[in-house]
Each structure stands twice: as C-alpha cells, then as structure tokens.
Design an enzyme around this catalytic site. Structure first.
Site, PDB file in Angstrom:
ATOM      1  N   TYR A  50       0.858  -1.185   0.000  1.00  0.00           N
ATOM      2  CA  TYR A  50       0.000   0.000   0.000  1.00  0.00           C
ATOM      3  C   TYR A  50       0.895   1.236   0.000  1.00  0.00           C
ATOM      4  O   TYR A  50       1.980   1.219   0.597  1.00  0.00           O
ATOM      5  CB  TYR A  50      -0.881  -0.019   1.261  1.00  0.00           C
ATOM      6  CG  TYR A  50      -1.954   1.044   1.260  1.00  0.00           C
ATOM      7  CD1 TYR A  50      -3.165   0.835   0.599  1.00  0.00           C
ATOM      8  CD2 TYR A  50      -1.762   2.268   1.904  1.00  0.00           C
ATOM      9  CE1 TYR A  50      -4.150   1.818   0.582  1.00  0.00           C
ATOM     10  CE2 TYR A  50      -2.744   3.251   1.895  1.00  0.00           C
ATOM     11  CZ  TYR A  50      -3.933   3.009   1.241  1.00  0.00           C
ATOM     12  OH  TYR A  50      -4.907   3.981   1.210  1.00  0.00           O
ATOM     13  N   PHE A 103      -5.519   9.145  -3.989  1.00  0.00           N
ATOM     14  CA  PHE A 103      -4.320   8.568  -4.613  1.00  0.00           C
ATOM     15  C   PHE A 103      -3.975   7.308  -3.833  1.00  0.00           C
ATOM     16  O   PHE A 103      -3.819   7.359  -2.612  1.00  0.00           O
ATOM     17  CB  PHE A 103      -3.113   9.516  -4.530  1.00  0.00           C
ATOM     18  CG  PHE A 103      -1.817   8.861  -4.957  1.00  0.00           C
ATOM     19  CD1 PHE A 103      -1.300   9.074  -6.230  1.00  0.00           C
ATOM     20  CD2 PHE A 103      -1.117   8.013  -4.104  1.00  0.00           C
ATOM     21  CE1 PHE A 103      -0.110   8.459  -6.635  1.00  0.00           C
ATOM     22  CE2 PHE A 103       0.070   7.384  -4.500  1.00  0.00           C
ATOM     23  CZ  PHE A 103       0.565   7.613  -5.771  1.00  0.00           C
ATOM     24  N   GLU A 104      -3.843   6.216  -4.547  1.00  0.00           N
ATOM     25  CA  GLU A 104      -3.345   4.984  -3.918  1.00  0.00           C
ATOM     26  C   GLU A 104      -2.694   4.170  -5.012  1.00  0.00           C
ATOM     27  O   GLU A 104      -3.221   4.092  -6.119  1.00  0.00           O
ATOM     28  CB  GLU A 104      -4.494   4.104  -3.399  1.00  0.00           C
ATOM     29  CG  GLU A 104      -5.175   4.549  -2.151  1.00  0.00           C
ATOM     30  CD  GLU A 104      -6.348   3.641  -1.770  1.00  0.00           C
ATOM     31  OE1 GLU A 104      -7.009   3.050  -2.653  1.00  0.00           O
ATOM     32  OE2 GLU A 104      -6.601   3.530  -0.571  1.00  0.00           O
ATOM     33  N   ILE A 105      -1.556   3.557  -4.687  1.00  0.00           N
ATOM     34  CA  ILE A 105      -1.044   2.460  -5.507  1.00  0.00           C
ATOM     35  C   ILE A 105      -0.986   1.288  -4.533  1.00  0.00           C
ATOM     36  O   ILE A 105      -0.419   1.424  -3.439  1.00  0.00           O
ATOM     37  CB  ILE A 105       0.346   2.762  -6.088  1.00  0.00           C
ATOM     38  CG1 ILE A 105       0.291   4.031  -6.965  1.00  0.00           C
ATOM     39  CG2 ILE A 105       0.866   1.573  -6.904  1.00  0.00           C
ATOM     40  CD1 ILE A 105       1.636   4.487  -7.507  1.00  0.00           C
TER      41      ILE A 105
END
Ligand SMILES: Nc1nc2c(ncn2[C@@H]2O[C@H](COP(=O)(O)OP(=O)(O)OP(=O)(O)O)[C@@H](O)[C@H]2O)c(=O)[nH]1
Ligand SMILES: [Mg+2]
Length: 418
Positions: A246, A303-305
C-alpha cells in the site's frame, strides 16, 4: 511469351508464400506471449456493454514477474542508468497492473484532465491499462474521450446493484434521520446517499469487480487530479520489487463527525480476529495511546497504488464485512480513506506501506510537492514547494516518519510553516 508468363506466376506465388510464412510467424509470437513487435488491436466488452478499441504500443514490455531486475534498470535517482531516458516506450517488464477510476458520465472532462497528467508524466512510456467503473452504464462520449487519451487498453465496468445499495440489515429510516441531522450540522457530504455508496464501494468492492480480477496492482485516479513531476521509474515495479502492499502521497486527520464510532468497530474486529493483526504494524500512526483511541490519521485514498490481492485477502474481507455489519457507512459517513488506512496500519507490516515522496500530486485542496529543491529540479516539477502539505500541522506524514524511524527529507523545515 507463354514461358515468360509462367515465370511471373511462379514469382507471384513465391512472394505470397513468403508473406504467408512471415504473417504466421509474427502472429504466433503474439499468441504465445513473447515480446510484442506489432501493435495488437483489442476490444473490450463488459457488463456495461462498453467497448473500446485501442492499440497497445509496439515493444511494450510483457507482463511478468519472472525477470532479472539487474537486466532492466529502474532509475530511482538521477545517478542511476536510464534516468534521462524519458522518450519512447520503456523497455523491460510490466507488472500485472491497471489504473482504476470510479466516475460518472458527467465527470468526463475532469477525468480527461487527470488522464492527460498521468499519461504525460508517466504512462505514455508504460502503456498500462485503465479500468473505469460506474454505477450507471458509461455513455459513448465518456468511452470515446477516455479511450483516446489512455495509451493502454481501456475497460468499462458496470457496478452490480448489490455493491451500490443499502444492505438488507440497514434501517433506512434511521439512516435518513442521520443524513438530515448531518445536513443541519453542515457536515460535508453529510446528507448524500450516493457519497455513502461511493465510500462503501471503494472500501469493500472496487477490487472485487469482474474487470479488476484480471490484475494484481492498482493505481487509483480521481477526476481533476494533477501530477507535477516526471516519474522516472515504474511505481508498480517498485512496489513489487520492494514487497510493498500500500502506498500514499498525502495524509491528514479525518473529520471526527464522520466517524464517531469507527474505532469502536475496529476494536471489535481486532478482538474477534487477533489472527489478522500484523506484528510490527503501524499502530503508532493510527493511535497515540497504544490502540485505545484513534488519532484520526489516515492516508488520503484518492491517490493509492496498492496490491489487489491484499485487499482480496481473507484478512481484509473479514475486516470490511465486520465494519459493514456495524452500519457506519450509513449511520455515520465513514470514508474509504480511514477504512483503507486503518486496515493497512493494523494488518500490514509497517515496511509494506510506502510514501512516494517523488510522486507530486494535487487533489483539491491539498498538494504533495516533493521536499528538496535538488530533487524537484531533477524531476522537472512544476509545483510550488510552499504549497507542500506534508509538514504542515494538519498532515500526519511526520507521524509516518516517526513510526518508521526515518529522517525527514532535507529541507522539510522550510516547508512546515502554515
Ligand atoms: N459512478 C459514480 N462515481 C462517483 C459517484 N460519486 C462519486 N464518484 C466518484 O468517486 C470518486 C470520489 O468522489 P469525489 O466526489 O471525488 O469525492 P471526494 O474526493 O471525497 O470529494 P471532492 O473534494 O469532491 O473530490 C471520484 O472518482 C468520483 O468521480 C457516483 O454517484 N457515481
Ligand atoms: Mg475527489
């Protein structure tokens, strides 16, 4: 004359034969998954009846985790080989990854801006796919505009009703009274039903959509976000090689009015499922008293990767289902940001959460502009460092650094004035 004609016919037949052999060889290479040398054309059909035709770029790397990292440079700093190579399609492996956007048809021009930023700063060289999800069927305008801007393949999914509606255990009259009360108290989105469906969907369902099952990694993008710096390496590959699950760029404190009983619900889950709590987790990011109370710190989830298999794991699903049963998505206004962040903070090892200082980002009203003038110049950033939110009083990023025993990047003090 007759002999001459026969000779020409023979030449033509030989030419056809050579062309046929060439065609067969190039197509069978594509089917067996070897590196592509010709742009394939793809059409995606899905529940929403959406389809898009798009061309992947020649020589896009193949999706594989079976590669020798030493063979393909991943320039993390300006001294690494390949740092200045920002033209053309990047050679090397690709992760099984996609961008993902939840949007309405009316968001088309706002998401168009976001796509432009993502493509210009990163994806034009990597051509990753993009999945669009909607509770209504996407219209042709949305599909045409987005498909024309994304360099990878685009896919359009219709969310099933059961993922975007009140579950049967929710008392709708009670939920209605809550919305009325929140409206009177002027709590942002407090009176909105659709916002609640959105938060519940992002908390528990986006990663289980049929189209998303094809992928292992996601990068969430919302309408009207901006990227201010070049991205010189593949963040998906970084996540994979560094065993991250995460990641975030902005963190802040949640409005307590939207989550009064969220932490009680989390504590109940921890009591019922101690097996899901990771040793060496980031509880210190979430709580200042060893887990008794929530300090409201969360990673901003627009925003997340992240890793989809983690979200699809038994641990995360048990967590989501336990929270969902308690009803706070409707009886309060729990956001997917604290829900994801608490899960990551409790169920991941702290080393599995990554802060991308070098991905510069804006979603109204906050900016993450990388700390360090030298770095900003190397990344060709166009953000104003005075706008950087990281070290301001309402950000939790200092706490993340403390929990991870890391020194803050050089120059942070200058950016800490509110
Ligand atoms: N399909 C669909 N998408 C939605 C709906 N509501 C919100 N979204 C999407 O869900 C994401 C989050 O919604 P936003 O309205 O941006 O919520 P937010 O980021 O908390 O608030 P803003 O400050 O308004 O951006 C965005 O990608 C929206 O496009 C909806 O009713 N239907
Ligand atoms: Mg938004």
């Amino acid at each position: 004359m007759a002999t001459g004609s026969a000779r020409y016919v023979r030449y033509i037949l030989v030419a056809f034969f050579v062309l046929a052999v060439f065609y067969f060889v190039s197509n069978s290479a594509d089917v067996t998954g070897t590196l592509r040398t010709t742009p394939p054309t793809t059409t995606t059909q899905n529940a929403a009846g959406g389809s898009s035709t798009n061309s992947a770029s020649p020589n896009a790397g193949k999706i594989t985790t079976d590669y020798d990292p030493a063979q393909y440079s991943m320039p993390l700093t300006h001294t690494d080989p390949g740092w200045n190579d920002l033209t053309g399609i990047r050679d090397g492996p690709r992760m099984n990854a996609t961008f993902v956007t939840l949007a309405r048809n009316s968001d088309v021009w706002e998401i168009a801006k976001s796509i432009r930023h993502v493509e210009d700063r990163f994806n034009r060289r990597y051509n990753y796919d993009w999945v669009f999800l909607n509770d209504q069927p996407f219209d042709d305008l949305f599909k045409n505009v987005t498909a024309s801007l994304v360099s990878g393949k685009t896919h359009y999914g219709l969310i099933p009703k059961e993922h975007w509606s009140f579950p049967e255990w929710i008392d709708k009259d009670k939920a209605e009274k809550v919305r009325q009360d929140m409206k009177e108290r002027k709590i942002i989105y407090g009176d909105s039903i659709s916002y609640r469906h959105m938060c519940r969907f992002e908390s528990g369902f986006f990663f289980r959509q049929e189209l998303m099952l094809n992928y292992e990694w996601y990068w969430r993008v919302e309408p009207s976000v901006e990227l201010f710096c070049d991205i010189h390496y593949d963040p998906f590959r970084f996540m994979h090689e560094n065993k991250k699950k995460y990641s975030f760029v902005l963190s802040l404190y949640e409005y307590i009015e939207t989550i009064p009983t969220l932490w009680d619900s989390v504590k109940k889950f921890i009591k019922n499922h101690p097996e899901h709590v990771a040793a060496g987790n980031s509880m210190g990011f979430l709580s200042d008293d060893g887990g008794d109370s929530y300090n409201r710190c969360h990673f901003w989830s627009n925003f997340e990767i992240g890793n989809l298999n983690w979200l699809r794991s038994k641990a995360y699903i048990d967590y989501f289902e336990s929270l969902d049963r308690d009803g706070g998505f409707f009886y309060e206004r729990w956001g997917d940001a604290p829900v994801h962040s608490i899960a990551a903070g409790i169920m991941l090892h702290k080393e599995e959460i990554h802060f991308f200082n070098d991905i510069a980002y804006y979603h109204v009203p906050f900016t993450h502009c990388p700390t360090g003038q030298e770095l900003r110049t190397q990344l060709k950033c166009h953000c104003n460092p005075d706008d950087n939110f990281d070290w301001k009083g309402y950000s939790c990023t200092s706490k993340y650094y403390e929990v991870n025993n890391r020194d803050k990047p050089e120059g942070w003090e200058q950016e800490s004035k509110d």
